[in-house]
Design an enzyme around this catalytic site. Structure first.
Site, PDB file in Angstrom:
ATOM      1  N   GLU A  45       7.994   7.215   2.635  1.00 35.47           N
ATOM      2  CA  GLU A  45       7.746   6.026   1.811  1.00 35.47           C
ATOM      3  C   GLU A  45       8.298   6.268   0.418  1.00 35.47           C
ATOM      4  OE1 GLU A  45       3.751   5.827   0.652  1.00 35.47           O
ATOM      5  OE2 GLU A  45       3.897   3.832  -0.245  1.00 35.47           O
ATOM      6  N   ASP A  90       2.101   8.418   1.163  1.00 39.60           N
ATOM      7  CA  ASP A  90       1.035   8.875   0.265  1.00 39.60           C
ATOM      8  C   ASP A  90      -0.324   8.743   0.934  1.00 39.60           C
ATOM      9  OD1 ASP A  90       2.711   7.542  -2.674  1.00 39.60           O
ATOM     10  OD2 ASP A  90       2.859   9.457  -1.601  1.00 39.60           O
ATOM     11  N   ASP A 103      -1.665   2.288  -0.213  1.00 41.23           N
ATOM     12  CA  ASP A 103      -0.281   1.853   0.101  1.00 41.23           C
ATOM     13  C   ASP A 103       0.293   2.688   1.233  1.00 41.23           C
ATOM     14  OD1 ASP A 103       1.376   0.617  -2.928  1.00 41.23           O
ATOM     15  OD2 ASP A 103       0.153  -0.300  -1.333  1.00 41.23           O
TER      16      ASP A 103
END
Ligand code: TTJ
Length: 656
Positions: A448, A521, A525
């Site tokens: 990501e 993470d 998110d």
């Protein structure tokens, strides 16, 4: 049931010591059988891991279900006692206690010591749970540190105890009683189940609920007494059988049915060697969920019943569409996928001589079942649709919309292909590929964000580790039809990089990497990206998950420094454990995201196979996974909030 079978061993004056004696031929066969089971348990229960452990319970419960199917038992109680001891009770007739002239043994002793025909090993075919009492009980006995059986047959209580399959005493006659029923208590042998002997309530709950659905009317109660301060009890009893199952599945999926009634058909063949029943209901999602069972065994690899269902349904629905002008003469037939979009269905067949195929014995091979189901659908679906025009209208509107969307998807895919064909089928620009082409060693990290992508590229071993940075939010595939998958600029790089195609075209022989690792993470998110990617893999590349190629990277949450020394913690608990071992001043850094780690740290903590930990995604329970994704990624806000609230502690380790 408490008083019926709760017999005090002392009262019957049983000596719990093993007596040395001569062995008859039968007894030698018994000993050889039990030894064979203990030597190769996997041949009998599939594995000695958690699945095999839970399988012990299913084998015993199956016998009580047989007694219920025979019409003599209405309630089955399964209890997890402290120490992970299992107690199963039924209120059936009680296992016969008479001594068999030929063997000199009672049926009770035979049930628990003689390896029976059937089962994965004996008799070739898989155990048929319909009507073969006790087929697996001897296997459970052999793999138990000890097992006790109590029988009440309306006249007396009886008792017998075994240790690792060996009789500790012959069947003992106890006090008079008018009660009837059988009780089995056993403790799995830790020598066999070395990984764990701890039962998971949810696993037993899922299976017992499934058995109650498949055997409508049977009452099964599951209790967990391991923690006296928190006794858990669940009751399952569904008069509606698999109709209730379909209703339950659609409720759990947090989707809206597009017609009220559950559609239900049942029939059996003339020889009465096979019976089939089908329950189905369409909902407003784009996904299909079809569960098939043979003799109460979940055939996760499908087979003739599932094939017959799909072929029969597609044929008769197209016949109806043409007969009632839902399709024009010139229109193509609706595809099976179009017809099954939004369909939840349960297929349950009972066959006397079931043939199970494939490595996991989870595929039904009986050819007579295919034609039986097809014939049933040809006759009954047409009549049903003609008698229920409103339901027919709702179903066909959806199927035709799906056909149109699929046509659009095909065009989108072809244009993407034409475009990439023009530009040469190149790999995504953002992909930092690895040198090796041997997918038994190659890994791709789907990362990501560009900053983490940069650190990953810097830290990786480029010989076998590829990096594909993702950017922005992923398309939510749960709410999208196929056409928006193809050409989507966020998913396309993933599809192209993996190289194995999606949907019906997904072919793992073309997969370019042996491990597909999602690295995001640990924050919300990251959780969203992880769930979106898992939903995408689950909906459009399910074999990737089924074959165990999908992993979740586990970056550290904390870096704890003392002088020159540093350690990493992957959870709050681990952080506290490390801090407890260090005295003096320490610096604790909480990682907000992967981007805060430099390449060396990312390599050392998350990418180096020697030091990293990763979660491998397993599809343990297809029903649960379907529920998870449809709730987490579906439209309904309420069920999602509730799911996250009840599962929050697990949701970051989404193990589907
Ligand atoms: C299953 O779970 C409840 C406790 O005992 C286990 C069991 O084996 N139950 C059982 C077996 N109930 N009835 C039988 C049985 C009945 C007949 C007529 C014949 C045989 C071999 C078993």
């Amino acid at each position: 049931m408490e008083d019926i079978l709760n017999m005090d061993i002392e009262k019957t004056g049983i000596e719990n010591t093993k007596v040395e004696k001569e062995y008859t031929a039968d007894e030698i066969q018994v000993l050889e059988g039990l030894e064979a089971v203990r030597k190769r348990p996997g041949m009998y229960i599939g594995s000695t891991g958690p699945r095999g452990l839970h399988h012990l319970v299913y084998e015993i419960v199956d016998n009580a279900i047989d007694e219920a199917l025979a019409g003599y038992c209405s309630k089955i109680e399964v209890t997890i006692l402290p120490g992970d001891i299992i107690r199963v009770r039924d209120n059936g007739r009680g296992i016969p206690v008479g001594i068999n002239a030929k063997t000199g043994l009672s049926a009770v002793t035979v049930v628990f010591t003689v390896l029976h025909a059937g089962g994965k090993f004996g008799g070739g075919s898989y155990k048929v749970s319909g009507g073969l009492h006790g087929v697996g009980a001897s296997v459970v006995n052999a793999l138990s540190e000890w097992l006790e059986v109590r029988v009440c047959n309306g006249e007396n209580e009886y008792f017998q105890r075994f240790e690792r399959g060996h009789e500790m005493c012959p069947l003992k006659k106890g006090e008079a009683t008018t009660k009837t029923g059988t009780e089995v208590i056993f403790k799995a042998d830790a020598e066999i189940f070395q990984e764990t002997t701890e039962y998971e309530f949810k696993v037993l709950e899922t299976r017992l609920r499934e058995q109650a659905f498949l055997n409508g009317g049977i009452h099964i109660e599951l209790t967990d007494e391991r923690n006296p301060d928190e006794i858990k009890v669940k009751n399952f009893k569904y008069e509606g059988g698999i109709k209730s199952y379909v209703e339950y599945l659609n409720k759990k999926k947090a989707v809206e049915p597009i017609h009220e009634d559950i559609i239900y058909f049942a029939t059996s063949n003339a020889e009465d060697t096979a019976s089939v029943e089908v329950a189905m209901q369409y909902n407003d999602s784009y996904n299909e969920l079809i569960l098939s069972f043979a003799n109460n065994i979940h055939t996760t690899d499908g087979g003739t019943h599932e094939d017959g269902f799909k072929r029969g349904l597609t044929r008769v629905m197209n016949e109806y569409a043409r007969k009632f002008n839902k399709l024009k003469e010139s229109d193509q037939n609706l595809s099976g996928e179009d017809i099954r979009e939004g369909l939840t269905a349960v297929i349950s067949v009972k066959v006397k001589e079931a043939q199970f195929e494939g490595q996991t014995k989870a595929k039904l091979g009986n050819t007579e079942v295919r034609s039986l189901i097809e014939k049933m659908l040809n006759e009954k679906v047409m009549i049903f649709l003609e008698e229920n025009p409103k339901i027919a209208k709702a179903i066909f509107e959806k199927a035709i919309a799906s056909a149109k969307a699929r046509e659009a998807a095909r065009k989108a895919r072809d244009s993407v292909r034409r475009k990439s064909a023009l530009e040469g089928a190149k790999l995504p620009g953002k992909l930092a590929d690895c040198q090796s082409k041997d997918m038994t060693e190659t890994e791709i990290y789907i990362v990501e964000g560009d900053s983490a992508g940069g650190s990953a590229k810097g830290g990786r071993d480029r010989r076998y580790q590829a990096i594909l940075p993702l950017w922005g939010k992923m398309l939510n595939v749960e709410k999208a039809r196929a056409e928006s998958i193809y050409g989507n600029d966020k998913l396309n790089p993933v599809i192209t990089a993996l190289g194995c195609g999606i949907g019906e075209e997904c072919d793992l022989s073309k997969l370019r990497y042996g491990k597909v690792i999602i690295m995001a993470d640990a924050d919300v998110d990251g959780q969203h990206i992880r769930t979106l990617l898992l939903t995408f893999f689950y909906r459009y590349m399910r074999p990737l998950i089924e074959e165990g190629h999908v992993y979740i990277a586990q970056p550290p949450l904390y870096r704890i420094t003392k002088g020159k020394e540093h350690k990493y913690a992957y959870s709050d608990m681990e952080r506290d454990q490390i801090l407890a071992t260090i005295d003096g001043k320490t610096d604790v850094q909480r990682y907000k995201g992967l981007g805060e780690m430099d390449s060396d740290q990312l390599w050392e903590t998350t990418m180096n196979p020697e030091t990293r930990t990763m979660l491998r995604i397993e599809l343990n329970d297809i029903v649960e996974a379907d529920e998870t994704f449809s709730i987490l990624m579906g439209d309904k806000v309420e069920p999602r909030r509730e799911f996250i609230e009840t599962n929050a502690k697990f949701v970051q380790n989404l193990d589907v």
